[in-house]
Structure formats: structure tokens, C-alpha cells
Design an enzyme around this catalytic site. Structure first.
Site, PDB file in Angstrom:
ATOM      1  CB  SER A 130      15.850  -4.840  17.289  1.00  0.00           C
ATOM      2  OG  SER A 130      16.798  -4.071  17.986  1.00  0.00           O
ATOM      3  CB  THR A 182      14.448 -17.894 -29.203  1.00  0.00           C
ATOM      4  OG1 THR A 182      13.950 -18.437 -30.422  1.00  0.00           O
ATOM      5  CG2 THR A 182      15.915 -17.536 -29.385  1.00  0.00           C
ATOM      6  CG  HIS A 183       9.974 -17.421 -28.973  1.00  0.00           C
ATOM      7  ND1 HIS A 183       9.190 -16.330 -28.709  1.00  0.00           N
ATOM      8  CD2 HIS A 183      10.932 -16.997 -29.845  1.00  0.00           C
ATOM      9  CE1 HIS A 183       9.627 -15.285 -29.402  1.00  0.00           C
ATOM     10  NE2 HIS A 183      10.694 -15.666 -30.087  1.00  0.00           N
ATOM     11  CB  SER A 209       7.438 -39.262  -4.474  1.00  0.00           C
ATOM     12  OG  SER A 209       6.114 -39.590  -4.102  1.00  0.00           O
ATOM     13  CE  LYS A 238       7.937 -37.442  -9.752  1.00  0.00           C
ATOM     14  NZ  LYS A 238       6.775 -36.710  -9.289  1.00  0.00           N
ATOM     15  CG  ASN A 292      10.033 -35.286  -7.100  1.00  0.00           C
ATOM     16  OD1 ASN A 292       9.775 -35.619  -8.249  1.00  0.00           O
ATOM     17  ND2 ASN A 292       9.294 -35.638  -6.060  1.00  0.00           N
ATOM     18  CD  GLU A 342      10.358 -28.881  -7.858  1.00  0.00           C
ATOM     19  OE1 GLU A 342       9.304 -29.055  -8.473  1.00  0.00           O
ATOM     20  OE2 GLU A 342      10.768 -29.684  -7.016  1.00  0.00           O
ATOM     21  CE1 TYR A 347      16.909   4.357  13.683  1.00  0.00           C
ATOM     22  CE2 TYR A 347      15.543   5.339  15.385  1.00  0.00           C
ATOM     23  CZ  TYR A 347      16.076   4.225  14.771  1.00  0.00           C
ATOM     24  OH  TYR A 347      15.762   2.968  15.236  1.00  0.00           O
ATOM     25  CE  LYS A 362      18.702  -3.189  12.966  1.00  0.00           C
ATOM     26  NZ  LYS A 362      18.402  -1.864  12.415  1.00  0.00           N
TER      27      LYS A 362
END
Ligand code: ARG
Length: 472
Positions: free
Chosen positions: A31, A162-163, A290, A296, A298, A303, A330, A338
Site C-alpha cells: 500500500s 422553480t421547475h 473546440s 466555441k 466551452n 462540466e 481489523y 485509503k
């Protein structure tokens, strides 16, 4: 069939073995490739444990000093990048201990009364305290950026949705402060995870403590596992202390909730910066072009932030699945605890930083905001309230205004431009002053109760936030 490790026998636990593990097992079981980032916490824990061993007479002062300066030197090597990590030594704990034995004759006394089980539990509690403090700071930076934007855009109104349909007008400042509320709950959540982490497991040993005269309070104090009055705080049952991974679940869940929050805000900003909405322009520093379409710009940063939220939820889910049905105490499965936690910290942190950058740099198109919030239909509720103030029951008022909205739509005349004659036909309580309802500035000023978007409320909130952030 499998090649065994050619190296010297496993020094830490090799006594009862006649051979070495296979190379495959070493590669599978290591590890250190990911837990080496625990080194600063591991060294702190080892130094506190060493000081305690000396305090109770299990080490001389010279032995303690030799071990402590050896550990300091190792940490320096690690931080400078000179340290040679060895995967055949499994993890960060054994790498550091072995390195110490190459430097200090009494290194073999360091692990007295200690197991890697209470050691790793301690390292991780120190890690969580530090990670939560870092995230809390990053959240405060985001909050400060939001409050500055709220101040900058005090007078700009936008539709509240709303909506995803226009509902009622609000100020842009109010929208920024809504995000501030949302993220301040994340800060609180991280502070509470840090409080839960604030108990020292050292002295729990492998699972049932130790026969040696350990002073657990001493170690806890050394490591800062203390309450507000400075009293040491200890875990109360060794079986639980080495088996417990609640903090991992809590931390990853707090990150997942925070991620959900920033994904929601990212979505709003993406939408509001589209050509269709045009309320905002995103800073160039956090947008990309782009490879094909030259025009573009973006919103990749936002995102990606929205995407990270999925990853953060996945990390929390990984940990829940890891823990479910795991027997006391354990089990080696726990080594898998981790990577998701480290990833949650890293991804939450960088997302918060990026979001802060986007907020700081975004530009508002006040004209587009003004045009959208001038839609008189968003004050239809205010017209119903006008009737309520004239003793019309709300349901009736709602119905009457609904009729007027329908009439406006049918005739193609904006709601606020219907004639008084048309309006009062719908209800006799609609007086000649009814148009005043559509005065946006007055409409905002009519909302001055706590938690509402009235301009005085916003000013007070901005002042409150500034004071809060200055004292944190
Ligand atoms: N690398 C191990 C982990 O992260 C440390 C604890 C090892 N304990 C043991 N009994 N093998 O879980």
C-alpha cells in the site's frame, strides 16, 4: 511457479516464516504506493509514542532523542524526494520503521506496545483533522468570492426559477448568497468530521491494548487529541478503535454532499452562460475552445466539476461496500479504505478551487438579467397578495390572477399592460392602483423579512457574512 522475493526475510513479521512471500503477493499487498502520503502523520504519531515510552520509563531520554531525530531526518528525506520507498516493506509504517533501523540502534524499540492497527487508525485520524481544516479553508475562500459577487451585483435582478421556469424575481446577490448558505453547511459538516476524529486510538495495540504501562493520556495530549479545555480524548474500546472506519464514511459522504452542491451550482452557471440565457460570461481562464469549431468557448471547468460529483459519490459508495458485513476487528480489506478517501480530498479540493476561480472571474450581463426579470408574470403572486390585502381570500385571489394571466396570454398583451377596466372586470377589488404591483424595485422592497431577498436584507446578510469570514 511463483517467484519468491529474493531479499532478506521480512524483518518486521518474518520470525515465524521460513520463506518470503511471492513477488506477486508483494505487489498485490503493498500500500506504500498510496499510503506514503501519510508519512508526516506517521512520523508525528511515532514521535508522540516515543515520548510516551520515555515518560513511562520504557525508553531512556537518550534513546527517545535518538529515535526522534532519526524520524525527523527520515521525514526530511521523504519531503525532499530522496527517500527510497520499498514495496516489499508493504506500507508507509514499515518503510519508515525500517529506514529508522538503518539510522538508529534503538529503532527496534519504537514499536513497543504498538501495532500497525492502532498506528494506521491514529495516522488517519490526524489526516482527517488536517484534511477537514484544509477543506474548510477552501470553502471559506469560495464563500468570500460569493459574498464579493453578491456585493458587486447588489442591484441586478434575475428571475428565480422553480421547475426551471420563471417563478419570482430575486436579486443576483440573493442567488449568490443562496450558494453561500449551501456551501457553509459543507464547512460545518467538515468541522464536525474533524471533531469526531479528535480521539486518540494509540494504546489500542492490535485489538486488545497492551500489558505494558502505557500512558494513553500522555500520547493523546502530545498529538493534540484534546477537548476545548485541553483534556485528552481517547477511544474507549480497543476492538472498536482498530475496526472503526466511520470517519472514512463520514468524510467521503461529506465530500459527496459538497460535490453534489458544486455540481448543482455548476449546472446553473453552465445554463446561465449559454447563448440562450446569456446572463453570465465565464472567465476565459476557466473555459476551453473546440478543436474543430473556432467560435466555441466551452464551460469545461464546470462540466468537470459536475462530473467530479459522480466520482465523489462513487468513493463514498466504495467505502460503504467495503465496510458492510466486515467482521470485528481489523481485516486486511481495510487497506482499501485509503484510496477513495485520498481521492475524495483531492477532487473536492481542486473542484472548490476551480469553482472559486470561476466565481471570481465571471462577468454579468446586466442587460440580459434585467430583460429576463422584467417579465411581469413573475409578479402575478404579488398581484394575488394585493387582493389578499384587500380582504380577498387567497384561493380566490389566485384564481382571479390566473384568469388575468390567461387573458394576457390569449390577447398577447403583457399582464401589466391590461387595462384597469379589463382587470377590474376579473375582480372588483382590483383598484386603479393595481399597476403599481408591477414595479420591480418596489416588489423587491416589499420582501424585507429575515431570509427574504429585500435589498436591506441582502445588505445585512453581506455584512454578516463578511464579519463571519473575517473571524474565521
Ligand atoms: N497497510 C495496512 C492498512 O492500511 C496497515 C495495517 C496493517 N495491519 C495488519 N494487521 N496487517 O490497513
Amino acid at each position: 511457479m511463483f517467484r519468491v522475493m529474493a531479499k532478506k526475510p521480512q524483518v518486521t513479521w518474518g520470525g515465524r516464516f521460513s520463506g518470503n512471500p511471492s513477488e506477486l503477493m508483494v505487489r498485490f499487498g503493498e500500500s506504500v504506493s498510496f499510503d506514503q502520503r501519510l508519512a508526516p502523520f506517521d512520523v508525528r504519531g511515532s514521535k508522540a509514542h516515543t515520548a510516551m515510552l520515555c515518560h513511562v520509563g520504557l525508553l531512556t531520554a537518550e534513546e527517545r532523542d535518538a529515535i526522534e531525530s532519526g524520524l525527523d531526518a527520515i521525514l526530511q528525506e521523504i519531503e525532499s524526494g530522496a527517500f527510497q520507498w520499498d514495496e516489499s516493506l508493504e506500507d508507509v509504517h514499515m518503510n519508515i520503521e525500517q529506514a529508522l533501523s538503518g539510522k538508529v540502534a534503538v529503532a527496534s524499540k519504537l514499536h513497543t506496545g504498538r501495532s500497525r492497527n492502532d498506528q494506521v487508525a491514529t495516522d488517519m485520524r490526524l489526516f482527517f483533522k488536517s484534511a477537514c481544516a484544509e477543506l474548510d479553508d477552501a470553502i471559506n475562500n469560495l464563500l468570500a468570492a460569493l459574498v464579493e459577487k453578491a456585493d458587486e451585483h447588489g442591484a441586478v435582478t434575475v428571475p428565480g426559477y422553480t421547475h426551471l421556469r420563471r417563478a419570482q424575481p430575486v436579486s443576483l446577490a440573493y442567488q449568490w448568497l443562496a450558494y453561500a448558505e449551501m456551501f457553509s453547511r459543507d464547512g460545518e459538516r467538515f468541522r464536525s468530521v474533524a471533531e469526531h476524529a479528535n480521539f486518540c486510538p494509540l494504546g489500542s495495540g492490535a485489538l486488545a491494548g497492551s500489558t505494558l504501562p502505557l500512558d494513553r493520556e500522555f500520547t493523546a495530549r502530545e498529538l493534540g487529541f484534546v477537548d476545548k479545555e485541553g483534556h485528552p480524548q481517547l477511544t474507549r474500546n480497543s476492538l472498536d478503535a482498530v475496526a472503526d472506519r466511520d470517519l472514512f464514511l463520514e468524510f467521503a459522504t461529506a465530500c459527496a454532499i459538497c460535490g453534489t452542491h458544486f455540481s448543482r451550482m455548476a449546472e446553473d452557471l453552465i445554463l446561465w452562460s449559454t447563448e440562450e440565457f446569456g446572463f453570465l460570461a465565464l472567465p476565459e481562464a476557466f473555459t476551453t475552445g473546440s478543436s474543430l469549431m473556432p467560435q466555441k468557448k466551452n464551460p469545461d471547468s464546470l462540466e468537470l466539476i459536475r462530473g467530479k460529483a459522480a466520482r465523489l459519490q462513487g468513493n463514498a459508495q466504495t467505502l460503504f461496500t467495503l465496510m458492510k458485513g466486515l467482521p470485528m476487528t481489523y481485516n486486511r480489506d481495510l487497506q482499501e479504505d485509503k484510496p477513495p478517501v485520498f481521492d475524495s480530498l483531492d477532487q473536492t479540493m481542486i473542484s472548490l478551487q476551480v469553482l472559486t476561480g470561476v466565481v471570481t472571474g465571471l462577468m454579468v450581463n446586466a442587460t440580459a438579467c434585467k430583460a429576463a426579470s422584467a417579465d411581469p408574470q413573475m409578479l402575478a403572486t404579488d398581484l394575488a397578495d394585493y387582493l389578499v390585502k384587500r380582504n380577498v381570500p387567497f384561493r380566490e385571489a389566485h384564481h382571479v390572477v390566473g384568469k388575468l394571466v390567461a387573458m394576457a396570454e390569449k390577447t398577447g398583451i403583457p399582464l401589466n399592460e391590461l387595462t384597469h377596466a379589463q382587470a377590474s372586470q376579473a375582480h372588483p377589488q382590483i383598484g386603479p392602483d393595481w399597476h403599481k404591483v408591477f414595479h420591480l424595485e418596489t416588489a423587491m422592497k416589499n420582501r424585507e423579512k429575515p431570509g427574504m431577498p429585500g435589498p436591506d436584507q441582502i445588505r445585512q446578510e453581506i455584512a454578516r457574512w463578511r464579519q463571519r469570514l473575517a473571524t474565521e
